[in-house]
Scaffold this active site. Structure first.
Site, PDB file in Angstrom:
ATOM      1  N   ASP A   1       0.867  -1.187   0.000  1.00 46.48           N
ATOM      2  CA  ASP A   1       0.000   0.000   0.000  1.00 46.48           C
ATOM      3  C   ASP A   1       0.903   1.237   0.000  1.00 46.48           C
ATOM      4  OD1 ASP A   1      -3.199   0.567   0.838  1.00 46.48           O
ATOM      5  OD2 ASP A   1      -1.790   2.230   1.162  1.00 46.48           O
TER       6      ASP A   1
ATOM      7  N   LYS B   1     -20.485  -8.507 -12.108  1.00 41.62           N
ATOM      8  CA  LYS B   1     -20.345  -7.824 -10.810  1.00 41.62           C
ATOM      9  C   LYS B   1     -21.312  -6.636 -10.742  1.00 41.62           C
ATOM     10  CE  LYS B   1     -18.936  -5.862  -7.109  1.00 41.62           C
ATOM     11  NZ  LYS B   1     -19.214  -6.345  -5.758  1.00 41.62           N
TER      12      LYS B   1
ATOM     13  N   ARG C   1     -20.392   6.511   4.176  1.00 38.86           N
ATOM     14  CA  ARG C   1     -20.374   6.827   2.738  1.00 38.86           C
ATOM     15  C   ARG C   1     -21.736   6.574   2.119  1.00 38.86           C
ATOM     16  NH1 ARG C   1     -15.229   3.392   0.885  1.00 38.86           N
ATOM     17  NH2 ARG C   1     -16.105   2.039   2.504  1.00 38.86           N
TER      18      ARG C   1
ATOM     19  N   CYS D   1     -20.861   0.936  -2.292  1.00 38.72           N
ATOM     20  CA  CYS D   1     -20.894   0.095  -3.492  1.00 38.72           C
ATOM     21  C   CYS D   1     -22.131   0.265  -4.364  1.00 38.72           C
ATOM     22  CB  CYS D   1     -20.745  -1.373  -3.091  1.00 38.72           C
ATOM     23  SG  CYS D   1     -19.127  -1.716  -2.408  1.00 38.72           S
TER      24      CYS D   1
HETATM   25  C1  UDX Z   1     -22.954  -4.575  -1.433  1.00 39.41           C
HETATM   26  C2  UDX Z   1     -23.212  -5.951  -2.026  1.00 39.41           C
HETATM   27  O1  UDX Z   1     -24.119  -6.669  -1.196  1.00 39.41           O
HETATM   28  C3  UDX Z   1     -21.877  -6.731  -2.091  1.00 39.41           C
HETATM   29  O2  UDX Z   1     -22.098  -7.999  -2.704  1.00 39.41           O
HETATM   30  C4  UDX Z   1     -20.887  -5.922  -2.926  1.00 39.41           C
HETATM   31  O3  UDX Z   1     -19.657  -6.612  -3.055  1.00 39.41           O
HETATM   32  C5  UDX Z   1     -20.679  -4.561  -2.270  1.00 39.41           C
HETATM   33  O4  UDX Z   1     -21.943  -3.879  -2.187  1.00 39.41           O
HETATM   34  P1  UDX Z   1     -22.614  -3.468   0.916  1.00 39.41           P
HETATM   35  O5  UDX Z   1     -22.379  -2.209   0.155  1.00 39.41           O
HETATM   36  O6  UDX Z   1     -21.720  -3.805   2.048  1.00 39.41           O
HETATM   37  O7  UDX Z   1     -22.529  -4.744  -0.119  1.00 39.41           O
HETATM   38  O8  UDX Z   1     -24.070  -3.349   1.489  1.00 39.41           O
HETATM   39  P2  UDX Z   1     -25.332  -4.309   1.525  1.00 39.41           P
HETATM   40  O9  UDX Z   1     -25.260  -5.184   2.691  1.00 39.41           O
HETATM   41  O10 UDX Z   1     -25.502  -4.925   0.170  1.00 39.41           O
HETATM   42  O11 UDX Z   1     -26.530  -3.240   1.736  1.00 39.41           O
HETATM   43  C6  UDX Z   1     -26.660  -2.227   0.748  1.00 39.41           C
HETATM   44  C7  UDX Z   1     -27.794  -1.274   1.178  1.00 39.41           C
HETATM   45  O12 UDX Z   1     -29.050  -1.955   1.105  1.00 39.41           O
HETATM   46  C8  UDX Z   1     -27.658  -0.781   2.611  1.00 39.41           C
HETATM   47  O13 UDX Z   1     -27.965   0.598   2.641  1.00 39.41           O
HETATM   48  C9  UDX Z   1     -28.719  -1.575   3.354  1.00 39.41           C
HETATM   49  O14 UDX Z   1     -29.256  -0.897   4.480  1.00 39.41           O
HETATM   50  C10 UDX Z   1     -29.780  -1.708   2.291  1.00 39.41           C
HETATM   51  N1  UDX Z   1     -30.694  -2.834   2.524  1.00 39.41           N
HETATM   52  C11 UDX Z   1     -30.203  -4.100   2.506  1.00 39.41           C
HETATM   53  C12 UDX Z   1     -32.054  -2.580   2.717  1.00 39.41           C
HETATM   54  O15 UDX Z   1     -32.490  -1.429   2.733  1.00 39.41           O
HETATM   55  N2  UDX Z   1     -32.905  -3.630   2.879  1.00 39.41           N
HETATM   56  C13 UDX Z   1     -32.454  -4.925   2.862  1.00 39.41           C
HETATM   57  O16 UDX Z   1     -33.279  -5.838   2.996  1.00 39.41           O
HETATM   58  C14 UDX Z   1     -31.058  -5.157   2.678  1.00 39.41           C
END
Ligand code: UDX
Length: 436
Positions: free
Chosen positions: A32, A202, A330, A258
């Site tokens: 890094d 992806k 974020r 993401c």
């Molecule tokens: C996501 C993807 O799940 C993961 O596979 C990818 O590699 C990176 O992006 P992440 O960003 O950590 O992961 O968040 P995630 O757990 O997917 O939740 C995304 C958003 O959806 C959050 O704001 C969460 O609160 C919301 N969410 C999730 C809901 O509002 N309702 C749900 O039932 C599930």
């Protein structure tokens, strides 16, 4: 067999990959550019709060199967090098590949011939095909191996993935099989495909999750109009194996580092390709609309009208992170709602178990005691689904609040339990307008 693996970038994807590959028996050199981060990691200090990650880093350091350095030269001799570099959204929402375009040519000047170069970070379709040009060499096989790590579950998702995707041109090349072999101990199914399909899969996965969430958020709105209960509708839908129960809970909108980034990137890519991706554009539009929906519910709770004034109203916020299990702010919908409430003139106090302060948001007073958010509050708002909020003493909160009413944007709380504690509960997409 044990490989010497280089990881470029010690962020949450790179550090998780480094620690997990060491756990799987390989020797890992993690590079890094941030010297202080490298020093901390070398001492086993892990700033990223991923369950199990600090332990795996400590174990790798103790076993001397994991090392951290700022010297790219230590990657010479690596059998495979994984690019885990940031690809954040630029101002216009397109992926910013500046870091990748700066680092890859440097690697091209030092990697041993035959070293497999693997893209792990989410990159635009076509990046793997461009890599030999960026490397300035064509004797380094390139593999697209996108990550599917959820924040708060990164180690679990790395060691127990639903699938491993390896993209090469042509598909299923010796380099693809070499990368796939690294994941054999996980027992996960491997998709060996071409690099463009691997890269698009992806984006397509994350965008589909976003569409599914926006779909259930609109369903919640419909349930409120029909007097239906979105939790019952979701439960029924989720029992259909083709739909599945995950990602069917309404909320204040989806956020994080993401889904917003990847949906924006895919929309730009579709537009550049002349494809009208209306369904995804609408999912993004619906998502942006959720904040205003929450503010209307707060106005209704405080004033009895969805258009009532919140000027001077003290509002207590429970949750600031984009989801429970992380302190990541974020693109947090909770922050977006807080900003709109502040703009409406509300005085905001907030508590989140994983957030101590909100840089650049003086309108929100962040407190480390959850009971302080209820003091003289005209309403409370649950914005992040921390389980701890269920276990709060809601009778104590009711005694401290000016009006004991909570807008629960995650349907986290039990309306009956709250009514027993003297707290009115307003859910999302439910009939729950329980008065005490
Ligand atoms: C996501 C993807 O799940 C993961 O596979 C990818 O590699 C990176 O992006 P992440 O960003 O950590 O992961 O968040 P995630 O757990 O997917 O939740 C995304 C958003 O959806 C959050 O704001 C969460 O609160 C919301 N969410 C999730 C809901 O509002 N309702 C749900 O039932 C599930």
């Amino acid at each position: 067999m044990a490989e010497h693996i280089g990881i470029v970038g010690a962020g949450y994807v790179g550090l998780t990959s480094a620690a997990c590959f060491a756990r799987l028996g390989h020797r890992v050199t993690c590079v890094d550019a941030d010297e202080s981060k490298v020093d901390e990691l070398g001492r086993g200090e892990v700033a990223i709060a991923e369950p199990g990650l600090a332990e795996l880093v400590g174990q790798g350091l103790a076993d001397r199967t994991l090392s951290f350095t700022t010297a790219q030269a230590e990657l010479y001799g690596a059998d495979l090098v994984f690019l885990c570099l940031p690809t954040p959204p630029a101002e216009d929402g397109r992926p910013d590949l500046g870091v990748l375009e700066q680092v890859v040519p440097q690697l091209g000047r030092l990697l041993r011939p035959g070293c497999v170069v693997v893209t792990k970070s989410t990159v635009p379709v076509g990046t793997a095909a461009r890599l030999p040009h960026l490397l300035g060499r064509d004797d380094l096989p390139v593999v697209a191996n996108p990550e599917f790590l959820r924040e708060g579950h990164a180690v679990e998702d790395f060691l127990h993935p639903d699938r491993v995707v390896v993209g090469t041109d042509p598909a299923d090349s010796p380099a693809a099989r070499r990368v796939a072999r690294l994941y054999e101990p996980t027992g996960a199914p491997v998709v060996a495909t071409d690099s463009a399909s691997a890269e698009l899969a992806k984006y397509a996965s994350n965008a589909f999750l976003a569409v599914k969430l926006s779909y259930v958020n609109v369903l919640a709105e419909l349930c409120e109009r029909f007097g239906a209960d979105v939790r019952e509708v979701s439960r029924t839908m989720g029992l259909d194996a083709r739909i599945g129960p995950e990602f069917l809970a309404p909320g204040p909108g989806w956020g994080g580092s993401c889904l917003p980034k990847d949906t924006s990137a895919l929309l730009h890519a579709a537009e550049a390709a002349g494809v009208d991706f209306a369904i995804l554009r609408d999912a993004v539009r619906v998502n942006a609309r959720q904040r205003a929906r929450v503010v209307r519910a707060v106005r209704q709770a405080v004033t009895g009208s969805p258009a009532g004034s919140l000027a001077g109203a003290r509002i207590g916020l429970l949750g600031l992170a984009f989801k429970a299990g992380t302190g990541d702010l974020r693109d947090s919908p909770a922050l977006a709602v807080a900003a709109e409430l502040a703009r409406a003139g509300a005085e905001l106090t907030a508590h989140d178990p994983a957030v101590g302060c909100v840089p650049g948001m003086s309108a929100v007073q962040v407190v480390d005691d959850p009971y302080l958010v209820a003091k003289d509050a005209a309403a409370l708002v649950v914005l992040t689904e921390w389980p701890e909020f269920r276990d709060l003493d809601w009778a104590r909160l009711a005694a401290s609040a000016d009006r004991a009413i909570v807008v629960d944007t995650r349907n986290l709380l039990d309306p009956d339990a709250l009514a027993d504690a003297g707290f009115a509960h307003v859910g999302v997409g439910t009939r729950s307008r329980r008065q005490p």
